[in-house]
Every structure is written in C-alpha cells, then in structure tokens.
Design a protein around this motif. Structure first.
Motif, PDB file in Angstrom:
ATOM      1  N   TRP A   1       0.832  -1.196   0.000  1.00  0.00           N
ATOM      2  CA  TRP A   1       0.000   0.000   0.000  1.00  0.00           C
ATOM      3  C   TRP A   1       0.873   1.256   0.000  1.00  0.00           C
ATOM      4  O   TRP A   1       0.617   2.208  -0.741  1.00  0.00           O
ATOM      5  N   VAL A   2       1.922   1.268   0.810  1.00  0.00           N
ATOM      6  CA  VAL A   2       2.828   2.418   0.862  1.00  0.00           C
ATOM      7  C   VAL A   2       3.528   2.593  -0.482  1.00  0.00           C
ATOM      8  O   VAL A   2       3.631   3.711  -0.999  1.00  0.00           O
ATOM      9  N   PHE A   3       3.980   1.515  -1.077  1.00  0.00           N
ATOM     10  CA  PHE A   3       4.666   1.594  -2.367  1.00  0.00           C
ATOM     11  C   PHE A   3       3.723   2.107  -3.458  1.00  0.00           C
ATOM     12  O   PHE A   3       4.090   2.967  -4.258  1.00  0.00           O
ATOM     13  N   THR A   4       2.496   1.604  -3.488  1.00  0.00           N
ATOM     14  CA  THR A   4       1.521   2.048  -4.478  1.00  0.00           C
ATOM     15  C   THR A   4       1.222   3.537  -4.313  1.00  0.00           C
ATOM     16  O   THR A   4       1.154   4.276  -5.297  1.00  0.00           O
ATOM     17  N   THR A   5       1.054   3.983  -3.082  1.00  0.00           N
ATOM     18  CA  THR A   5       0.796   5.400  -2.826  1.00  0.00           C
ATOM     19  C   THR A   5       1.980   6.243  -3.271  1.00  0.00           C
ATOM     20  O   THR A   5       1.804   7.303  -3.889  1.00  0.00           O
ATOM     21  N   TRP A   6       3.178   5.794  -2.996  1.00  0.00           N
ATOM     22  CA  TRP A   6       4.375   6.535  -3.401  1.00  0.00           C
ATOM     23  C   TRP A   6       4.452   6.657  -4.918  1.00  0.00           C
ATOM     24  O   TRP A   6       4.751   7.724  -5.460  1.00  0.00           O
ATOM     25  N   ILE A   7       4.170   5.577  -5.643  1.00  0.00           N
ATOM     26  CA  ILE A   7       4.195   5.599  -7.109  1.00  0.00           C
ATOM     27  C   ILE A   7       3.143   6.565  -7.635  1.00  0.00           C
ATOM     28  O   ILE A   7       3.395   7.322  -8.576  1.00  0.00           O
ATOM     29  N   ARG A   8       1.954   6.553  -7.048  1.00  0.00           N
ATOM     30  CA  ARG A   8       0.888   7.458  -7.498  1.00  0.00           C
ATOM     31  C   ARG A   8       1.281   8.907  -7.298  1.00  0.00           C
ATOM     32  O   ARG A   8       1.078   9.739  -8.176  1.00  0.00           O
ATOM     33  N   VAL A   9       1.861   9.237  -6.150  1.00  0.00           N
ATOM     34  CA  VAL A   9       2.283  10.611  -5.874  1.00  0.00           C
ATOM     35  C   VAL A   9       3.416  11.007  -6.813  1.00  0.00           C
ATOM     36  O   VAL A   9       3.428  12.107  -7.367  1.00  0.00           O
ATOM     37  N   LYS A  10       4.345  10.112  -7.018  1.00  0.00           N
ATOM     38  CA  LYS A  10       5.499  10.396  -7.874  1.00  0.00           C
ATOM     39  C   LYS A  10       5.060  10.706  -9.300  1.00  0.00           C
ATOM     40  O   LYS A  10       5.624  11.571  -9.951  1.00  0.00           O
ATOM     41  N   ASN A  11       4.040  10.027  -9.806  1.00  0.00           N
ATOM     42  CA  ASN A  11       3.577  10.214 -11.171  1.00  0.00           C
ATOM     43  C   ASN A  11       2.434  11.214 -11.292  1.00  0.00           C
ATOM     44  O   ASN A  11       1.866  11.372 -12.365  1.00  0.00           O
ATOM     45  N   GLY A  12       2.085  11.884 -10.209  1.00  0.00           N
ATOM     46  CA  GLY A  12       1.114  12.963 -10.284  1.00  0.00           C
ATOM     47  C   GLY A  12      -0.345  12.552 -10.200  1.00  0.00           C
ATOM     48  O   GLY A  12      -1.221  13.363 -10.469  1.00  0.00           O
ATOM     49  N   TYR A  13      -0.618  11.325  -9.841  1.00  0.00           N
ATOM     50  CA  TYR A  13      -2.011  10.920  -9.681  1.00  0.00           C
ATOM     51  C   TYR A  13      -2.539  11.422  -8.351  1.00  0.00           C
ATOM     52  O   TYR A  13      -1.820  11.449  -7.354  1.00  0.00           O
TER      53      TYR A  13
ATOM     54  N   LEU B   1      -4.293  11.528  -4.795  1.00  0.00           N
ATOM     55  CA  LEU B   1      -4.604  10.583  -3.726  1.00  0.00           C
ATOM     56  C   LEU B   1      -6.099  10.624  -3.465  1.00  0.00           C
ATOM     57  O   LEU B   1      -6.762  11.615  -3.740  1.00  0.00           O
ATOM     58  N   GLU B   2      -6.642   9.557  -2.920  1.00  0.00           N
ATOM     59  CA  GLU B   2      -8.074   9.485  -2.667  1.00  0.00           C
ATOM     60  C   GLU B   2      -8.322   9.168  -1.203  1.00  0.00           C
ATOM     61  O   GLU B   2      -7.543   8.472  -0.569  1.00  0.00           O
ATOM     62  N   ASN B   3      -9.435   9.704  -0.692  1.00  0.00           N
ATOM     63  CA  ASN B   3      -9.813   9.355   0.675  1.00  0.00           C
ATOM     64  C   ASN B   3     -10.614   8.057   0.642  1.00  0.00           C
ATOM     65  O   ASN B   3     -10.735   7.416  -0.398  1.00  0.00           O
ATOM     66  N   SER B   4     -11.176   7.668   1.757  1.00  0.00           N
ATOM     67  CA  SER B   4     -11.881   6.385   1.819  1.00  0.00           C
ATOM     68  C   SER B   4     -13.159   6.378   0.980  1.00  0.00           C
ATOM     69  O   SER B   4     -13.683   5.314   0.677  1.00  0.00           O
ATOM     70  N   TRP B   5     -13.646   7.565   0.582  1.00  0.00           N
ATOM     71  CA  TRP B   5     -14.850   7.651  -0.236  1.00  0.00           C
ATOM     72  C   TRP B   5     -14.520   7.790  -1.719  1.00  0.00           C
ATOM     73  O   TRP B   5     -15.406   7.941  -2.551  1.00  0.00           O
ATOM     74  N   GLY B   6     -13.253   7.766  -2.072  1.00  0.00           N
ATOM     75  CA  GLY B   6     -12.856   7.837  -3.469  1.00  0.00           C
ATOM     76  C   GLY B   6     -12.700   9.240  -4.015  1.00  0.00           C
ATOM     77  O   GLY B   6     -12.476   9.420  -5.200  1.00  0.00           O
ATOM     78  N   LYS B   7     -12.828  10.255  -3.162  1.00  0.00           N
ATOM     79  CA  LYS B   7     -12.652  11.636  -3.622  1.00  0.00           C
ATOM     80  C   LYS B   7     -11.178  11.997  -3.593  1.00  0.00           C
ATOM     81  O   LYS B   7     -10.450  11.621  -2.688  1.00  0.00           O
ATOM     82  N   ALA B   8     -10.743  12.753  -4.594  1.00  0.00           N
ATOM     83  CA  ALA B   8      -9.345  13.159  -4.677  1.00  0.00           C
ATOM     84  C   ALA B   8      -9.034  14.159  -3.565  1.00  0.00           C
ATOM     85  O   ALA B   8      -9.783  15.100  -3.332  1.00  0.00           O
ATOM     86  N   ILE B   9      -7.926  13.925  -2.872  1.00  0.00           N
ATOM     87  CA  ILE B   9      -7.526  14.850  -1.814  1.00  0.00           C
ATOM     88  C   ILE B   9      -6.215  15.530  -2.140  1.00  0.00           C
ATOM     89  O   ILE B   9      -5.802  16.451  -1.456  1.00  0.00           O
ATOM     90  N   TYR B  10      -5.531  15.099  -3.201  1.00  0.00           N
ATOM     91  CA  TYR B  10      -4.264  15.697  -3.580  1.00  0.00           C
ATOM     92  C   TYR B  10      -4.098  15.525  -5.065  1.00  0.00           C
ATOM     93  O   TYR B  10      -4.459  14.488  -5.587  1.00  0.00           O
ATOM     94  N   PRO B  11      -3.594  16.419  -5.819  1.00  0.00           N
ATOM     95  CA  PRO B  11      -3.266  17.783  -5.453  1.00  0.00           C
ATOM     96  C   PRO B  11      -4.496  18.675  -5.510  1.00  0.00           C
ATOM     97  O   PRO B  11      -5.400  18.441  -6.293  1.00  0.00           O
ATOM     98  N   LYS B  12      -4.510  19.677  -4.702  1.00  0.00           N
ATOM     99  CA  LYS B  12      -5.586  20.660  -4.720  1.00  0.00           C
ATOM    100  C   LYS B  12      -5.404  21.541  -5.949  1.00  0.00           C
ATOM    101  O   LYS B  12      -4.300  21.806  -6.382  1.00  0.00           O
ATOM    102  N   THR B  13      -6.513  22.012  -6.511  1.00  0.00           N
ATOM    103  CA  THR B  13      -6.416  22.898  -7.661  1.00  0.00           C
ATOM    104  C   THR B  13      -5.985  24.274  -7.166  1.00  0.00           C
ATOM    105  O   THR B  13      -6.564  24.825  -6.264  1.00  0.00           O
ATOM    106  N   SER B  14      -4.945  24.781  -7.773  1.00  0.00           N
ATOM    107  CA  SER B  14      -4.438  26.090  -7.371  1.00  0.00           C
ATOM    108  C   SER B  14      -4.463  27.026  -8.572  1.00  0.00           C
ATOM    109  O   SER B  14      -4.677  26.614  -9.705  1.00  0.00           O
ATOM    110  N   ASP B  15      -4.231  28.293  -8.303  1.00  0.00           N
ATOM    111  CA  ASP B  15      -4.179  29.271  -9.384  1.00  0.00           C
ATOM    112  C   ASP B  15      -3.032  28.962 -10.330  1.00  0.00           C
ATOM    113  O   ASP B  15      -3.145  29.155 -11.535  1.00  0.00           O
TER     114      ASP B  15
END
Length: 105
Positions: A24-36, A38-52
C-alpha cells in the motif's frame, strides 16, 4: 489449539500483514510520484488541490495547443500544394508557370 500450529501461523500472518502495508505504501508513493491524485476512503481526490498556478499552466498549455494546431493546419496546406506540384503532369505545370509570367492586360 496446538501450540506448534499457533507458533507457525503467527509469523506467517505477520509477514502477510507487513507485505500488505508495504504494498500500500509503495503504491501510494508511485501514485504521488507520477502525479495521480490521492483518494480518501470515499474515493474523492484529496491531492493535489487545484491552485491558481495549476489553472494558469492549463491555460498556457491550451494556448500552446491552439497555436500548434494552427501551425499544423498551415503545414498541411503547404504539403497539399507540394503534393499537387509533384504529382501533376509536367506540361500542365509549365502552362501555369508561363501564364503567371505573361503580363496581364
């Protein structure tokens, strides 16, 4: 339950649990590294936030895309002219060139 069986199952269960957490840690690291995101337990994206800054980058990329599409259109037009010149019969092309050389009255 026999103590020998319990002594055998406990380390195996611990190894399986640790392997699951490590995966799980490795999968999360790969997702963050490639810009995907992250999702919370309900499947909503929590990262990255949309910025200006991200919205500005999207706008710039869209403008560049439009410019490249326009340039590609002009290159296609030029290529069509070159193909017509190359594939036309020689005498027809020479007649068109001579017609352009003649002074128009």
């Amino acid at each position: 339950m026999n103590l020998d069986v319990l002594n055998t199952i406990a380390p195996v269960a611990a190894i399986v649990g640790l392997a699951g957490v490590a995966g799980w840690v490795f999968t999360t690291w790969i997702r963050v590294k490639n810009g995907y995101p992250l999702e919370n337990s309900w499947g909503k994206a929590i990262y990255p936030k949309t910025s200006d800054e991200a919205m500005e980058r999207v706008k710039l990329i869209s403008q560049e895309n439009a410019q490249l599409r326009a340039e590609l259109g002009s290159v296609k037009d030029r290529l069509a002219v070159i193909e017509r010149i190359v594939t036309d019969e020689g005498h027809r092309l020479s007649h068109e060139i001579e017609a352009l050389r003649r002074p128009s009255n």
